[in-house]
Design a protein around this motif. Sequence first.
Motif, PDB file in Angstrom:
ATOM      1  N   LEU A 188      -9.116   3.064  -1.743  1.00 20.04           N
ATOM      2  CA  LEU A 188      -8.748   3.815  -0.545  1.00 20.04           C
ATOM      3  C   LEU A 188      -9.297   3.143   0.702  1.00 20.04           C
ATOM      4  N   GLU A 189      -8.460   3.065   1.740  1.00 18.73           N
ATOM      5  CA  GLU A 189      -8.890   2.695   3.080  1.00 18.73           C
ATOM      6  C   GLU A 189      -8.560   3.848   4.009  1.00 18.73           C
ATOM      7  N   ALA A 243      -3.943   7.611   5.387  1.00 14.52           N
ATOM      8  CA  ALA A 243      -4.831   6.960   4.420  1.00 14.52           C
ATOM      9  C   ALA A 243      -4.002   5.954   3.641  1.00 14.52           C
ATOM     10  N   ASP A 244      -4.546   4.759   3.412  1.00 11.62           N
ATOM     11  CA  ASP A 244      -3.843   3.705   2.681  1.00 11.62           C
ATOM     12  C   ASP A 244      -4.482   3.508   1.313  1.00 11.62           C
ATOM     13  N   PHE A 245      -3.639   3.552   0.270  1.00 13.42           N
ATOM     14  CA  PHE A 245      -4.085   3.325  -1.099  1.00 13.42           C
ATOM     15  C   PHE A 245      -3.506   1.995  -1.570  1.00 13.42           C
ATOM     16  N   HIS A 264       0.836  -1.192   0.000  1.00 10.63           N
ATOM     17  CA  HIS A 264       0.000   0.000   0.000  1.00 10.63           C
ATOM     18  C   HIS A 264       0.877   1.251   0.000  1.00 10.63           C
ATOM     19  N   LEU A 265       0.354   2.292  -0.599  1.00 11.75           N
ATOM     20  CA  LEU A 265       0.924   3.625  -0.424  1.00 11.75           C
ATOM     21  C   LEU A 265       0.189   4.285   0.729  1.00 11.75           C
ATOM     22  N   ARG A 266       0.925   4.564   1.793  1.00 13.59           N
ATOM     23  CA  ARG A 266       0.335   5.255   2.941  1.00 13.59           C
ATOM     24  C   ARG A 266       0.671   6.733   2.844  1.00 13.59           C
ATOM     25  N   LEU A 267      -0.363   7.561   2.850  1.00 13.05           N
ATOM     26  CA  LEU A 267      -0.187   9.005   2.930  1.00 13.05           C
ATOM     27  C   LEU A 267      -0.583   9.462   4.319  1.00 13.05           C
ATOM     28  N   TYR A 268       0.295  10.246   4.925  1.00  8.71           N
ATOM     29  CA  TYR A 268       0.025  10.764   6.261  1.00  8.71           C
ATOM     30  C   TYR A 268      -0.702  12.101   6.147  1.00  8.71           C
ATOM     31  N   GLY A 269      -1.790  12.252   6.890  1.00 10.67           N
ATOM     32  CA  GLY A 269      -2.537  13.499   6.853  1.00 10.67           C
ATOM     33  C   GLY A 269      -1.681  14.657   7.313  1.00 10.67           C
TER      34      GLY A 269
END
Length: 539
Positions: free
Chosen positions: A392-393, A520-522, A359-364
Amino acid sequence: MTRNPILPGFNPDPSIVRVGDDYYIATSTFEWFPGVQIHHSRDLANWELVARPLVRARQLDMRGDPDGCGVWAPCLSHDGARFHLIYTDVKRYGRTTVGGASGASLRDFHNYLVTCETIAGEWSDPIHLNSSGFDPSLFHDEDGRKWLLNMLWDHRPGRNRFAGIVLQEYSPAERRLIGERLNIFPGTALGLTEAPHLYRRDGWYHLLTAEGGTGWNHAVTMARSRSLTGPYELHPDIHILSSRTRPDAPLQRAGHADLVETPAGEPWLVYLCGRPLPNRGRCVLGRETAIQPMRWGEDGWLYTLGEPGLPMRDVPGPEGRRPADTRADFDDPALPIDFQWLRTPEPEAILSLGARPGHLRLYGRESIGSLFTQALVARRQQAFCYSASCLLEFAPRHFQQAAGLVAYYNASKFHYLHVSHDEEVGRHLRVMSALPDSPQADAFTAPVAIPEGPVELRAEVDYERLRFAWRVPSGDWQWLAEQFDASILSDEASAPGLPNFTGAFVGMACQDLSGAGLPADFDWFAYRERDFSPRGSAA
């Protein structure tokens, strides 16, 4: 035939070099990180993105750079031993006052040099050269001396801001400029003289510049001199390439060129161009890179083939490969090369490919459009019609947390389909649009309640029309009722006086304005170019 542009989508200000049988083109990346795109080819028709050399904070830190600033107009050259890359990091373009008028003539253009033995190797720390203007280039003369050229910016009242092309010697031993700075070319009446490149042929120094601004009046100007320092006489046609008098030409905004010769001595010109939308006249694909063969006339001047001075849509050569559909499953430790993010040289602060494998994790982080640390990862739009989607999760707990799929140009121009949460609706999605040509700066669609768990998001773009949809995995697509104006994702959709030099992107984003950094995990992201469809087709 090879069809232009050879580098579709946001790929402006091309600089080309040949090393043996290999051709390389470097293009501007502005506020997108890592800095500078370098494509490789062996046939001048098929190009592959192989490197972005500015990857470290010591080389490039654009946090705080305004929209449209950052890396302008790189120059890529080779002296027989090493590649040399010169670039500008623009820190200030000027502020804008009420009504869009420019309120400042002071601008900051810092010019740097990095080197490397190989294109995809580790490039050196930068050498600061000067800050006197932009569009720097490095000329390697036959006697081994090296010379820096750039346009000269003059902020004084009543002066021509584009004050000519200046030349100064660069000493590799001292790692700095030496000697006096000379203004060798004042430009023509068309004005806005920039983008100098210098070549030596048959005892002449040939100078190429861009003039007329990077919009509809753009042009390639040529001059020559027997002496490096001038005086330079103008080409008989003055401007050797332009579409400013031909609104019917499929390639508009032609200018900012560079010249290369094949091993057989055949000259080819690369230059930037734009393709306007048929219905709106806006170039949503940004400034792209085109190429065409040239010829040296009996008088020793350079001329176009075909119609004099006009860009060519189709040029002799092999047929270019159609782009393959791309799907990123984020299974590798590195982000796929198609993707970039904004400004920060510290990607670990905004994303991770290891925190949740696959997954690509984006940090808010900060708000969408922030000039410092925003978690937005995207790729270029490279066709008028495309489909994009992602899985998206994300479990937001309140309205300050959001993540989703975004069609983005800059902080004042985007459409953002995002998942969030509030006390009335609970978990929901809606579209936020930043509108540059509307009395209302931003607009929101009504929230749509969605269930907990993974959600697929989808965008369909057909020329100036954008539609969004969503679904739970394996469910039916649920289309939002609204249709959005994709043409705002262009240079032309803007208030006067603002820098607009990039192009449309599509990608993923995550914000947490509470400061908690909710991720958020993509699971994947897919992009597919296609033919026109009344509604689009499954991505």
